[in-house]
Design a protein around this motif. Sequence first.
Motif, PDB file in Angstrom:
ATOM      1  N   UNK A   1       0.810  -1.219   0.000  1.00 33.45           N
ATOM      2  CA  UNK A   1       0.000   0.000   0.000  1.00 33.45           C
ATOM      3  C   UNK A   1       0.839   1.262   0.000  1.00 33.45           C
ATOM      4  N   UNK A   2       2.011   1.215   0.655  1.00 35.56           N
ATOM      5  CA  UNK A   2       2.894   2.382   0.643  1.00 35.56           C
ATOM      6  C   UNK A   2       3.394   2.674  -0.770  1.00 35.56           C
ATOM      7  N   UNK A   3       3.693   1.628  -1.519  1.00 31.43           N
ATOM      8  CA  UNK A   3       4.130   1.840  -2.900  1.00 31.43           C
ATOM      9  C   UNK A   3       2.986   2.356  -3.765  1.00 31.43           C
ATOM     10  N   UNK A   4       1.780   1.851  -3.521  1.00 35.03           N
ATOM     11  CA  UNK A   4       0.608   2.364  -4.242  1.00 35.03           C
ATOM     12  C   UNK A   4       0.381   3.826  -3.885  1.00 35.03           C
ATOM     13  N   UNK A   5       0.562   4.170  -2.601  1.00 34.83           N
ATOM     14  CA  UNK A   5       0.417   5.573  -2.171  1.00 34.83           C
ATOM     15  C   UNK A   5       1.446   6.457  -2.851  1.00 34.83           C
ATOM     16  N   UNK A   6       2.652   5.946  -3.005  1.00 33.12           N
ATOM     17  CA  UNK A   6       3.690   6.731  -3.671  1.00 33.12           C
ATOM     18  C   UNK A   6       3.280   7.084  -5.089  1.00 33.12           C
ATOM     19  N   UNK A   7       2.719   6.117  -5.792  1.00 33.26           N
ATOM     20  CA  UNK A   7       2.335   6.354  -7.179  1.00 33.26           C
ATOM     21  C   UNK A   7       1.097   7.246  -7.262  1.00 33.26           C
ATOM     22  N   UNK A   8       0.043   6.907  -6.542  1.00 27.90           N
ATOM     23  CA  UNK A   8      -1.211   7.656  -6.656  1.00 27.90           C
ATOM     24  C   UNK A   8      -1.140   9.046  -6.032  1.00 27.90           C
ATOM     25  N   UNK A   9      -0.659   9.116  -4.809  1.00 31.45           N
ATOM     26  CA  UNK A   9      -0.656  10.392  -4.103  1.00 31.45           C
ATOM     27  C   UNK A   9       0.464  11.291  -4.615  1.00 31.45           C
ATOM     28  N   UNK A  10       1.624  10.697  -4.914  1.00 42.92           N
ATOM     29  CA  UNK A  10       2.733  11.500  -5.431  1.00 42.92           C
ATOM     30  C   UNK A  10       2.406  12.164  -6.750  1.00 42.92           C
ATOM     31  N   UNK A  11       1.792  11.420  -7.660  1.00 41.01           N
ATOM     32  CA  UNK A  11       1.426  12.028  -8.944  1.00 41.01           C
ATOM     33  C   UNK A  11       0.301  13.047  -8.784  1.00 41.01           C
TER      34      UNK A  11
ATOM     35  N   UNK B   1      -6.855  11.335  -3.371  1.00 39.86           N
ATOM     36  CA  UNK B   1      -5.799  10.346  -3.623  1.00 39.86           C
ATOM     37  C   UNK B   1      -5.678   9.363  -2.467  1.00 39.86           C
ATOM     38  N   UNK B   2      -5.802   9.844  -1.230  1.00 41.87           N
ATOM     39  CA  UNK B   2      -5.740   8.949  -0.074  1.00 41.87           C
ATOM     40  C   UNK B   2      -6.929   7.991  -0.067  1.00 41.87           C
ATOM     41  N   UNK B   3      -8.092   8.470  -0.462  1.00 43.22           N
ATOM     42  CA  UNK B   3      -9.268   7.591  -0.548  1.00 43.22           C
ATOM     43  C   UNK B   3      -9.050   6.486  -1.573  1.00 43.22           C
ATOM     44  N   UNK B   4      -8.413   6.816  -2.689  1.00 41.92           N
ATOM     45  CA  UNK B   4      -8.125   5.792  -3.706  1.00 41.92           C
ATOM     46  C   UNK B   4      -7.149   4.747  -3.170  1.00 41.92           C
TER      47      UNK B   4
ATOM     48  N   UNK C   1      -5.132   1.198   8.289  1.00 42.87           N
ATOM     49  CA  UNK C   1      -5.660   2.499   7.858  1.00 42.87           C
ATOM     50  C   UNK C   1      -4.868   3.694   8.396  1.00 42.87           C
ATOM     51  N   UNK C   2      -4.527   3.755   9.687  1.00 41.52           N
ATOM     52  CA  UNK C   2      -3.709   4.892  10.135  1.00 41.52           C
ATOM     53  C   UNK C   2      -2.352   4.955   9.441  1.00 41.52           C
ATOM     54  N   UNK C   3      -1.751   3.791   9.191  1.00 42.72           N
ATOM     55  CA  UNK C   3      -0.468   3.751   8.501  1.00 42.72           C
ATOM     56  C   UNK C   3      -0.596   4.323   7.093  1.00 42.72           C
ATOM     57  N   UNK C   4      -1.632   3.944   6.372  1.00 44.02           N
ATOM     58  CA  UNK C   4      -1.808   4.442   5.007  1.00 44.02           C
ATOM     59  C   UNK C   4      -2.107   5.937   4.974  1.00 44.02           C
ATOM     60  N   UNK C   5      -2.891   6.415   5.924  1.00 43.95           N
ATOM     61  CA  UNK C   5      -3.195   7.849   5.960  1.00 43.95           C
ATOM     62  C   UNK C   5      -1.924   8.647   6.267  1.00 43.95           C
ATOM     63  N   UNK C   6      -1.116   8.168   7.205  1.00 45.63           N
ATOM     64  CA  UNK C   6       0.147   8.839   7.512  1.00 45.63           C
ATOM     65  C   UNK C   6       1.079   8.848   6.303  1.00 45.63           C
TER      66      UNK C   6
ATOM     67  N   UNK D   1       0.362   8.422   3.110  1.00 48.39           N
ATOM     68  CA  UNK D   1      -0.179   9.231   2.013  1.00 48.39           C
ATOM     69  C   UNK D   1       0.053  10.716   2.255  1.00 48.39           C
ATOM     70  N   UNK D   2      -0.153  11.167   3.485  1.00 44.23           N
ATOM     71  CA  UNK D   2       0.087  12.571   3.808  1.00 44.23           C
ATOM     72  C   UNK D   2       1.564  12.917   3.666  1.00 44.23           C
TER      73      UNK D   2
END
Length: 184
Positions: A45-55, A87-90, A133-138, A140-141
């Motif tokens: 999920x962290x790698x997915x966050x990097x791609x989705x939220x970073x872009x 992006x975080x919701x995605x 969920x808290x890990x992904x929100x952190x 993503x932010x």
Amino acid sequence: MLACVAAGIAFAASDLGALEAAPGRLARNVPMAVATGLAGLSAVGMLVALVLVGTAGLREVSSGIGPLVFSSPMTPTSFLVGKLTGATSAVVAAVLAGAIAMALTHGVRAGTDPGLIPGAALPWVYGTLIFLLPNLIFVSTFVFLAALVTRRMGATFLAILPVILGQDIAEAMGASHPSSLVPP
């Protein structure tokens, strides 16, 4: 989303975090095993966050329409908060799909695999709500802020890399996850 679902099924099919309940019998869906599987899914999920939220954070800067967007009546803060929220919701939806795939894979196999306790849903709920969920929100932010500050995807990746490696090192050292502290 497909990557998270595939990772969830792979983690559910493995003996990752399984505890030996009796000689020769592994318990695969006890809270600690579930937390370990969800920790692996969190790394994906962290790698997915990097791609989705970073872009999402870099899109206006890289296309050159940032000044046009920020000159509208909408404040830059509300615009950026909206992008971060979307992006975080995605990311959360993709990783929740992976967690649901893990739980369903265990549920389908519960009747045939002696290592699975039928109907043990609470470890999944606790692990998802307290750890995942808290890990992904952190993350993503953190990725979004790194993308806004650095304005380059490579630098954003280098900024998030210590967070990903830190979690993997903590897990390898045997650090317990918050979800394993909650009674089933």
